[in-house]
Design a protein around this motif. Structure first.
Motif, mmCIF file in Angstrom:
data_model
loop_
_atom_site.group_PDB
_atom_site.id
_atom_site.type_symbol
_atom_site.label_atom_id
_atom_site.label_comp_id
_atom_site.label_asym_id
_atom_site.label_seq_id
_atom_site.Cartn_x
_atom_site.Cartn_y
_atom_site.Cartn_z
ATOM 1 N N MET A 65 0.830 -1.211 0.000
ATOM 2 C CA MET A 65 0.000 0.000 0.000
ATOM 3 C C MET A 65 0.862 1.256 0.000
ATOM 4 O O MET A 65 0.544 2.238 -0.676
ATOM 5 C CB MET A 65 -0.928 -0.005 1.218
ATOM 6 C CG MET A 65 -2.046 -1.028 1.109
ATOM 7 S SD MET A 65 -3.044 -1.143 2.583
ATOM 8 C CE MET A 65 -3.893 0.419 2.535
ATOM 9 N N GLU A 66 1.967 1.249 0.753
ATOM 10 C CA GLU A 66 2.858 2.411 0.793
ATOM 11 C C GLU A 66 3.463 2.685 -0.573
ATOM 12 O O GLU A 66 3.602 3.837 -0.987
ATOM 13 C CB GLU A 66 3.951 2.191 1.824
ATOM 14 C CG GLU A 66 3.462 2.263 3.249
ATOM 15 C CD GLU A 66 4.543 1.928 4.250
ATOM 16 O OE1 GLU A 66 5.688 1.629 3.833
ATOM 17 O OE2 GLU A 66 4.245 1.960 5.454
ATOM 18 N N VAL A 67 3.825 1.628 -1.280
ATOM 19 C CA VAL A 67 4.397 1.803 -2.623
ATOM 20 C C VAL A 67 3.336 2.325 -3.578
ATOM 21 O O VAL A 67 3.576 3.226 -4.384
ATOM 22 C CB VAL A 67 4.988 0.468 -3.131
ATOM 23 C CG1 VAL A 67 5.367 0.562 -4.595
ATOM 24 C CG2 VAL A 67 6.172 0.067 -2.299
ATOM 25 N N CYS A 68 2.126 1.785 -3.460
ATOM 26 C CA CYS A 68 1.057 2.129 -4.389
ATOM 27 C C CYS A 68 0.490 3.531 -4.126
ATOM 28 O O CYS A 68 -0.030 4.163 -5.042
ATOM 29 C CB CYS A 68 -0.040 1.082 -4.289
ATOM 30 S SG CYS A 68 -1.045 0.936 -5.760
ATOM 31 N N GLU A 69 0.586 4.022 -2.889
ATOM 32 C CA GLU A 69 0.047 5.341 -2.558
ATOM 33 C C GLU A 69 0.807 6.476 -3.232
ATOM 34 O O GLU A 69 0.288 7.578 -3.383
ATOM 35 C CB GLU A 69 0.045 5.552 -1.051
ATOM 36 C CG GLU A 69 -1.051 4.767 -0.345
ATOM 37 C CD GLU A 69 -0.954 4.877 1.168
ATOM 38 O OE1 GLU A 69 0.068 5.394 1.664
ATOM 39 O OE2 GLU A 69 -1.891 4.435 1.834
ATOM 40 N N VAL A 70 2.033 6.229 -3.651
ATOM 41 C CA VAL A 70 2.846 7.262 -4.294
ATOM 42 C C VAL A 70 2.297 7.605 -5.677
ATOM 43 O O VAL A 70 2.309 8.757 -6.095
ATOM 44 C CB VAL A 70 4.317 6.793 -4.384
ATOM 45 C CG1 VAL A 70 5.161 7.789 -5.145
ATOM 46 C CG2 VAL A 70 4.879 6.553 -2.996
ATOM 47 N N ASP A 71 1.781 6.598 -6.382
ATOM 48 C CA ASP A 71 1.247 6.780 -7.726
ATOM 49 C C ASP A 71 -0.264 7.009 -7.634
ATOM 50 O O ASP A 71 -0.993 6.207 -7.060
ATOM 51 C CB ASP A 71 1.550 5.526 -8.552
ATOM 52 C CG ASP A 71 1.175 5.678 -10.009
ATOM 53 O OD1 ASP A 71 0.841 6.798 -10.430
ATOM 54 O OD2 ASP A 71 1.221 4.662 -10.733
ATOM 55 N N VAL A 72 -0.742 8.095 -8.194
ATOM 56 C CA VAL A 72 -2.159 8.453 -8.096
ATOM 57 C C VAL A 72 -3.035 7.417 -8.806
ATOM 58 O O VAL A 72 -4.085 7.009 -8.287
ATOM 59 C CB VAL A 72 -2.400 9.868 -8.678
ATOM 60 C CG1 VAL A 72 -3.865 10.210 -8.668
ATOM 61 C CG2 VAL A 72 -1.595 10.890 -7.912
ATOM 62 N N ALA A 73 -2.622 6.961 -9.975
ATOM 63 C CA ALA A 73 -3.408 5.973 -10.716
ATOM 64 C C ALA A 73 -3.472 4.649 -9.958
ATOM 65 O O ALA A 73 -4.526 4.008 -9.896
ATOM 66 C CB ALA A 73 -2.813 5.765 -12.102
ATOM 67 N N CYS A 74 -2.350 4.267 -9.369
ATOM 68 C CA CYS A 74 -2.318 3.024 -8.599
ATOM 69 C C CYS A 74 -3.197 3.151 -7.359
ATOM 70 O O CYS A 74 -3.903 2.216 -6.981
ATOM 71 C CB CYS A 74 -0.885 2.670 -8.218
ATOM 72 S SG CYS A 74 -0.710 1.093 -7.364
ATOM 73 N N THR A 88 -0.017 -5.214 -8.875
ATOM 74 C CA THR A 88 0.395 -6.064 -9.992
ATOM 75 C C THR A 88 0.248 -5.346 -11.329
ATOM 76 O O THR A 88 1.096 -5.480 -12.204
ATOM 77 C CB THR A 88 -0.437 -7.354 -9.992
ATOM 78 O OG1 THR A 88 -0.330 -7.976 -8.709
ATOM 79 C CG2 THR A 88 0.036 -8.328 -11.043
ATOM 80 N N ALA A 89 -0.808 -4.553 -11.481
ATOM 81 C CA ALA A 89 -1.020 -3.844 -12.747
ATOM 82 C C ALA A 89 0.023 -2.753 -12.980
ATOM 83 O O ALA A 89 0.465 -2.538 -14.102
ATOM 84 C CB ALA A 89 -2.420 -3.242 -12.774
ATOM 85 N N HIS A 90 0.439 -2.080 -11.916
ATOM 86 C CA HIS A 90 1.355 -0.944 -12.077
ATOM 87 C C HIS A 90 2.820 -1.291 -11.894
ATOM 88 O O HIS A 90 3.684 -0.674 -12.515
ATOM 89 C CB HIS A 90 0.971 0.169 -11.098
ATOM 90 C CG HIS A 90 -0.295 0.873 -11.471
ATOM 91 N ND1 HIS A 90 -0.319 1.906 -12.368
ATOM 92 C CD2 HIS A 90 -1.588 0.662 -11.096
ATOM 93 C CE1 HIS A 90 -1.567 2.335 -12.524
ATOM 94 N NE2 HIS A 90 -2.361 1.581 -11.762
ATOM 95 N N TYR A 91 3.124 -2.280 -11.049
ATOM 96 C CA TYR A 91 4.526 -2.570 -10.727
ATOM 97 C C TYR A 91 4.962 -3.993 -11.052
ATOM 98 O O TYR A 91 6.101 -4.349 -10.823
ATOM 99 C CB TYR A 91 4.778 -2.281 -9.246
ATOM 100 C CG TYR A 91 4.553 -0.836 -8.881
ATOM 101 C CD1 TYR A 91 5.459 0.148 -9.245
ATOM 102 C CD2 TYR A 91 3.422 -0.457 -8.174
ATOM 103 C CE1 TYR A 91 5.250 1.470 -8.930
ATOM 104 C CE2 TYR A 91 3.203 0.879 -7.844
ATOM 105 C CZ TYR A 91 4.125 1.821 -8.219
ATOM 106 O OH TYR A 91 3.909 3.125 -7.906
ATOM 107 N N GLY A 92 4.069 -4.824 -11.551
ATOM 108 C CA GLY A 92 4.452 -6.193 -11.875
ATOM 109 C C GLY A 92 4.176 -7.133 -10.720
ATOM 110 O O GLY A 92 3.438 -6.817 -9.798
ATOM 111 N N PRO A 93 4.782 -8.333 -10.760
ATOM 112 C CA PRO A 93 4.502 -9.330 -9.733
ATOM 113 C C PRO A 93 4.955 -8.874 -8.350
ATOM 114 O O PRO A 93 5.923 -8.129 -8.207
ATOM 115 C CB PRO A 93 5.271 -10.561 -10.191
ATOM 116 C CG PRO A 93 6.234 -10.079 -11.206
ATOM 117 C CD PRO A 93 5.710 -8.807 -11.763
#
Length: 96
Positions: A65-74, A88-93
Motif C-alpha cells: 500500500m505504501e508503494v502504491c500510494e505514491v502513484d495516483v493511478a495506482c 500487480t497492474a502498475h509494478y508487476g509481480p
C-alpha cells in the motif's frame, strides 16, 4: 613507457600465435556442444523454483500500500480493485 607496453603486448601476441596449440584443445569439448538447451537436472539446479502462493501478511500488505500510494493511478485503482490487483497492474509481480 608507451613503447615498453606496446612491445610487451606485441611479444605476448607473438608467443600466443606461435605456440602451436590447436584451437580445439584450448576450447575443449564443451565448446562444440554449446547450445541454448540444457538438461532438466541442470536447469533445476540453476533456476530457483517458485514458491507456493501463500496469503500475504498484514505487514506485507501495508508495504504494498505504501508503494502504491505514491502513484495516483495506482492509488485510485487500489480503492476500486484492491491492493494486489493495483500493485500487480502498475509494478508487476509481488516481490515476496
Amino acid at each position: 613507457m608507451k613503447t615498453i607496453v606496446l612491445l610487451f603486448l606485441a611479444s605476448l601476441a607473438a608467443v600466443c600465435l606461435s605456440s602451436g596449440i590447436d584451437e580445439q584443445v584450448l576450447l575443449g569439448p564443451a565448446h562444440e556442444e554449446a547450445g541454448v538447451f540444457v538438461e532438466r537436472e541442470e536447469a533445476d539446479t540453476l533456476v530457483r523454483p517458485k514458491r507456493a502462493a501463500t496469503e500475504l501478511t498484514l505487514t506485507q500488505l501495508e508495504s504494498l500500500m505504501e508503494v502504491c500510494e505514491v502513484d495516483v493511478a495506482c492509488e485510485s485503482m487500489m480503492d476500486t480493485a484492491g491492493i494486489i490487483a493495483a500493485y500487480t497492474a502498475h509494478y508487476g509481480p509481488i516481490p515476496f
